[in-house]
Design an enzyme around this catalytic site. Structure first.
Site, mmCIF file in Angstrom:
data_model
loop_
_atom_site.group_PDB
_atom_site.id
_atom_site.type_symbol
_atom_site.label_atom_id
_atom_site.label_comp_id
_atom_site.label_asym_id
_atom_site.label_seq_id
_atom_site.Cartn_x
_atom_site.Cartn_y
_atom_site.Cartn_z
ATOM 1 N N HIS A 145 0.821 -1.211 0.000
ATOM 2 C CA HIS A 145 0.000 0.000 0.000
ATOM 3 C C HIS A 145 0.856 1.262 0.000
ATOM 4 C CE1 HIS A 145 -3.745 2.222 0.648
ATOM 5 N NE2 HIS A 145 -3.022 3.011 1.426
ATOM 6 N N HIS A 162 3.145 6.163 -1.860
ATOM 7 C CA HIS A 162 3.814 7.307 -1.232
ATOM 8 C C HIS A 162 5.336 7.207 -1.338
ATOM 9 C CE1 HIS A 162 0.060 8.780 0.472
ATOM 10 N NE2 HIS A 162 -0.208 7.550 0.861
ATOM 11 N N LYS A 200 -4.637 10.241 -8.392
ATOM 12 C CA LYS A 200 -4.341 10.383 -6.968
ATOM 13 C C LYS A 200 -4.434 11.878 -6.683
ATOM 14 C CE LYS A 200 -2.485 9.135 -2.893
ATOM 15 N NZ LYS A 200 -3.029 8.166 -1.957
#
Length: 290
Positions: A161, A177, A223
């Site tokens: 993730h 990220h 995003k």
């Protein structure tokens, strides 16, 4: 995690020590060059359209010799193609992938960053002093599979993730990220950088900043905003977010700290014994030379 100033001050000191020890961090304008371009616009919730305020890629140059020559980066990159990006699709972990996970953890354990993080967590009673136990703890936090989409099997883990990124219902990007993954996906035309996000229009980042809030699309899905470190080593991020995770029992932990020149909000979500997500938000910077 206690919200007292004393607790935040201690955490600030710990994270700044991690920063100082991160000798594998790449240097802006030397090891990599980015082009921030325009400020990203608003994206309505559920929308898959974002106006492109950046005609060129974010990364103009990255020294790939560093990515291939530093062990933690090399082992980190080997993990990026091990996952099904769609939530709801069960992950199948091969023996080779298990081996790659362990090689990554082993390589991190050889760094001063992770040695310091381990020592600190032992001092706080959050980890065993036995390296093998700590490696298993890291494995559980980052690589243990769990259900993110309840309709399917074990379809996610913290590493996937946070560092790889996922897609939800084929409609939105979640997680993602990490700057190395961003660079590699952008290089292969899977990522389209849309622009940077400034907080409350009060702060404009510059191209030497090691933390940015970005807007982008990944394989056509938007995003709207994603905070990420730029140039830091994989072990720095794993160490930093592991410390925050283990020092809190809250479902969501948010701490504001000053790391080097940056005032950051660091956010960690818990998913049982594992990380659900973790990311930095850049609040401000002193713009001094690193």
């Amino acid at each position: 995690m206690a919200r007292s100033q004393q607790a935040n001050q201690e955490l600030t000191e710990v994270l700044n020590q991690l920063w100082r020890l991160d000798t594998n961090r790449l240097k802006p304008e030397t090891d990599y060059i980015i082009s921030l371009q325009g400020k990203a616009g608003y994206v309505a919730q559920g929308s898959n359209y974002a106006r492109d305020r950046a005609r060129a890629p974010l990364f103009t140059y990255v020294n790939e010799d560093k990515l291939k020559g530093i062990e933690t980066y090399l082992h980190f990159i080997n993990l990026l193609d091990n996952y099904e990006t769609s939530t709801g699709v069960s992950e199948k972990v091969t023996s080779e992938e298990l081996h790659e996970n362990r090689l990554f953890i082993e390589s991190m354990m050889e760094t001063d960053v992770m040695k310091y993080a381990h020592k600190y967590l032992v001092s706080k009673g959050q980890s065993s002093s036995e390296p093998g136990q700590f490696k298993r703890q890291l494995y559980d936090i980052w690589f243990r599979l769990y259900h993110r989409d309840r309709s399917g099997g074990q379809d996610s883990c913290g590493f996937e993730h946070v560092f790889v990124g996922e897609t939800k219902f084929g409609q939105e990007v979640t997680g993602f990220h990490n700057w190395v993954q961003f660079y590699l996906q952008e290089k292969h035309d899977h990522v389209d950088y849309k622009g940077y996000k400034a907080r409350d229009n009060k702060y404009t980042p510059d191209e030497d900043d090691h933390v940015l809030n970005l807007q982008f699309s990944w394989n056509g899905l938007v995003k709207p905003i994603g905070g990420c470190f730029i140039g830091v080593s994989p072990e720095f991020e794993v160490a930093l977010f592991t410390i925050i995770f283990l020092m809190s029992t809250q479902k969501m932990t948010s701490v504001v700290v000053k790391v080097d020149e940056y005032v950051l909000e660091l956010v960690v979500y818990r998913h049982g014994r594992s990380i659900g997500t973790s990311y930095p938000k850049l609040l401000s910077s002193n713009h001094k030379d690193l």
